[in-house]
Design an enzyme around this catalytic site. Sequence first.
Site, PDB file in Angstrom:
ATOM      1  N   SER A  15     -34.480   6.437 -18.612  1.00 26.21           N
ATOM      2  CA  SER A  15     -33.366   7.202 -19.462  1.00 26.21           C
ATOM      3  C   SER A  15     -34.294   8.780 -19.077  1.00 26.21           C
ATOM      4  O   SER A  15     -33.114   9.624 -19.015  1.00 26.21           O
ATOM      5  CB  SER A  15     -34.256   6.976 -20.862  1.00 26.21           C
ATOM      6  OG  SER A  15     -35.292   6.914 -20.806  1.00 26.21           O
ATOM      7  N   TYR A  16     -35.067   8.633 -19.017  1.00 21.29           N
ATOM      8  CA  TYR A  16     -35.692  10.287 -18.705  1.00 21.29           C
ATOM      9  C   TYR A  16     -35.074  10.837 -17.378  1.00 21.29           C
ATOM     10  O   TYR A  16     -34.492  11.866 -16.867  1.00 21.29           O
ATOM     11  CB  TYR A  16     -37.095  10.462 -18.526  1.00 21.29           C
ATOM     12  CG  TYR A  16     -37.672  11.953 -18.934  1.00 21.29           C
ATOM     13  CD1 TYR A  16     -36.671  12.793 -19.598  1.00 21.29           C
ATOM     14  CD2 TYR A  16     -38.865  12.479 -18.569  1.00 21.29           C
ATOM     15  CE1 TYR A  16     -37.015  14.448 -20.014  1.00 21.29           C
ATOM     16  CE2 TYR A  16     -39.113  13.456 -18.627  1.00 21.29           C
ATOM     17  CZ  TYR A  16     -38.233  14.807 -19.232  1.00 21.29           C
ATOM     18  OH  TYR A  16     -38.616  15.855 -18.751  1.00 21.29           O
ATOM     19  N   THR A 141     -39.198  16.850 -25.281  1.00 23.27           N
ATOM     20  CA  THR A 141     -38.347  16.240 -24.462  1.00 23.27           C
ATOM     21  C   THR A 141     -37.799  15.004 -24.700  1.00 23.27           C
ATOM     22  O   THR A 141     -37.749  13.833 -23.930  1.00 23.27           O
ATOM     23  CB  THR A 141     -38.298  16.856 -22.921  1.00 23.27           C
ATOM     24  OG1 THR A 141     -39.207  15.777 -22.124  1.00 23.27           O
ATOM     25  CG2 THR A 141     -38.023  17.981 -22.550  1.00 23.27           C
ATOM     26  N   LYS A 195     -51.697  13.754 -25.530  1.00 27.77           N
ATOM     27  CA  LYS A 195     -50.292  13.883 -26.452  1.00 27.77           C
ATOM     28  C   LYS A 195     -49.616  12.384 -26.738  1.00 27.77           C
ATOM     29  O   LYS A 195     -48.902  11.727 -27.757  1.00 27.77           O
ATOM     30  CB  LYS A 195     -48.848  15.269 -26.438  1.00 27.77           C
ATOM     31  CG  LYS A 195     -48.269  14.587 -25.234  1.00 27.77           C
ATOM     32  CD  LYS A 195     -46.824  13.760 -25.348  1.00 27.77           C
ATOM     33  CE  LYS A 195     -46.087  13.492 -24.492  1.00 27.77           C
ATOM     34  NZ  LYS A 195     -45.045  12.259 -24.783  1.00 27.77           N
ATOM     35  N   ASP A 248     -45.081  19.606 -27.222  1.00 27.90           N
ATOM     36  CA  ASP A 248     -45.061  17.990 -27.388  1.00 27.90           C
ATOM     37  C   ASP A 248     -45.477  17.113 -27.825  1.00 27.90           C
ATOM     38  O   ASP A 248     -45.400  15.843 -28.209  1.00 27.90           O
ATOM     39  CB  ASP A 248     -44.972  17.609 -25.635  1.00 27.90           C
ATOM     40  CG  ASP A 248     -44.419  16.550 -24.999  1.00 27.90           C
ATOM     41  OD1 ASP A 248     -43.678  16.605 -25.819  1.00 27.90           O
ATOM     42  OD2 ASP A 248     -44.777  16.283 -23.493  1.00 27.90           O
ATOM     43  N   ASN A 260     -44.737   5.786 -28.541  1.00 29.22           N
ATOM     44  CA  ASN A 260     -46.260   5.996 -28.866  1.00 29.22           C
ATOM     45  C   ASN A 260     -46.095   5.880 -29.798  1.00 29.22           C
ATOM     46  O   ASN A 260     -46.712   5.049 -30.177  1.00 29.22           O
ATOM     47  CB  ASN A 260     -46.261   6.504 -28.154  1.00 29.22           C
ATOM     48  CG  ASN A 260     -46.239   7.079 -26.405  1.00 29.22           C
ATOM     49  OD1 ASN A 260     -47.352   5.898 -25.791  1.00 29.22           O
ATOM     50  ND2 ASN A 260     -45.682   7.896 -25.678  1.00 29.22           N
ATOM     51  N   VAL A 283     -41.661   0.682 -20.895  1.00 31.61           N
ATOM     52  CA  VAL A 283     -43.104   1.381 -21.393  1.00 31.61           C
ATOM     53  C   VAL A 283     -43.677   2.046 -22.075  1.00 31.61           C
ATOM     54  O   VAL A 283     -43.325   2.807 -22.466  1.00 31.61           O
ATOM     55  CB  VAL A 283     -43.425   1.858 -19.723  1.00 31.61           C
ATOM     56  CG1 VAL A 283     -44.246   2.725 -19.432  1.00 31.61           C
ATOM     57  CG2 VAL A 283     -42.707   1.001 -18.372  1.00 31.61           C
ATOM     58  N   GLU A 285     -46.480   4.049 -22.429  1.00 24.85           N
ATOM     59  CA  GLU A 285     -47.577   5.174 -21.502  1.00 24.85           C
ATOM     60  C   GLU A 285     -48.300   5.596 -22.600  1.00 24.85           C
ATOM     61  O   GLU A 285     -49.093   5.105 -21.560  1.00 24.85           O
ATOM     62  CB  GLU A 285     -46.731   6.547 -21.140  1.00 24.85           C
ATOM     63  CG  GLU A 285     -45.320   6.556 -20.664  1.00 24.85           C
ATOM     64  CD  GLU A 285     -46.152   6.279 -18.857  1.00 24.85           C
ATOM     65  OE1 GLU A 285     -47.230   6.339 -18.558  1.00 24.85           O
ATOM     66  OE2 GLU A 285     -44.829   6.698 -18.306  1.00 24.85           O
TER      67      GLU A 285
END
EC number: 1.1.1.94
Length: 339
Positions: A15-16, A141, A195, A248, A260, A283, A285
């Site tokens: 996606s990113y 983002t 973060k 962020d 997250n 995922v 992260e």
Amino acid sequence: MNQSNASMTVIGAGSYGTALAITLARNGHQVVLWGHDPKHIATLEHDRCNVAFLPDVPFPDTLHLESDLATALAASRNILVVVPSHVFSDVLRQIKPLMRPDARLVWATKGLEAETGRLLQDVAREALGDQIPLAVISGPTFAKELAAGLPTAISLASTDETFADDLQQLLHCGKSFRVYINADFIGVQLGGAVKNVIAIGAGMSDGIGFGANARTALITRGLTEMSRLGAALGADPATFMGMAGLGDLVLTCTDNQSRNRRFGMMLGQGMDVKGAQDKIGQVVEGYRNTKEVRELAHRFGVEMPITEEIYQVLYCGKNAREAALTLLGRARKEELSRH
């Protein structure tokens, strides 16, 4: 498009990575997007959009799909890596023999090296050598908003001033995408890893039902932990008040687009770690980042109590509410102390 005149090759068609490729192409640049699964790339080419992640955003004509890694890397000297942190080193080793002699590498991966907790700059130097210019982009983002052309701002740091200027020119779009150059290469990398951890904690707090006061306190103290670790690593404290730090952090702790945060909310509501991971389906992260950030903090002797309690929940089976009560029950202290 000629075989070697693309402005950027993007490695990673999730996606990113797709959102960044769309943004670059929308700026009028020729962009090559590579993914490891040929079937997925063929589907993207057929649909001319990423139906799974960004179904409402058609690809610009200047975005080219490629499943052959050698062809993708030959297309541009500028390589943007957008893959999960736990495969970052493997991807760099894979691309090294195929890169052009004039290649320059930038990554949007947020995190640290799996198991070792090393900064990704150290991983990149080990894999690629000392000569190639390196850069990192980081900041608040969400892929869907970026791809949709909604206003977004990020930080960019590089080991090479010319590369930083070139990247800023490629990425920056006055209508929707602001790119700020930051000289702090370490801090911009570190913010994106820490973060992720704090966002899990914010999600846990909301999942338990602690409310906005608790969430805000956790974000603020999480920023303190981020800054404390950054200082130990030689980062500029001011970086953590910018896009790659506070920006962020606030985004991922407060909006449910953050995997997250959603993961943490499920844990706070009583779901186990595996069940929450399975339900997210992508995922998370911060799960690995928690272990890596904790390792880094121990290595540098930095106290990070929020990170420690999140680690206890994720890896030692501690109940999220119990972890929160442990934090609340810590000894009284001055707000701006170093511990």
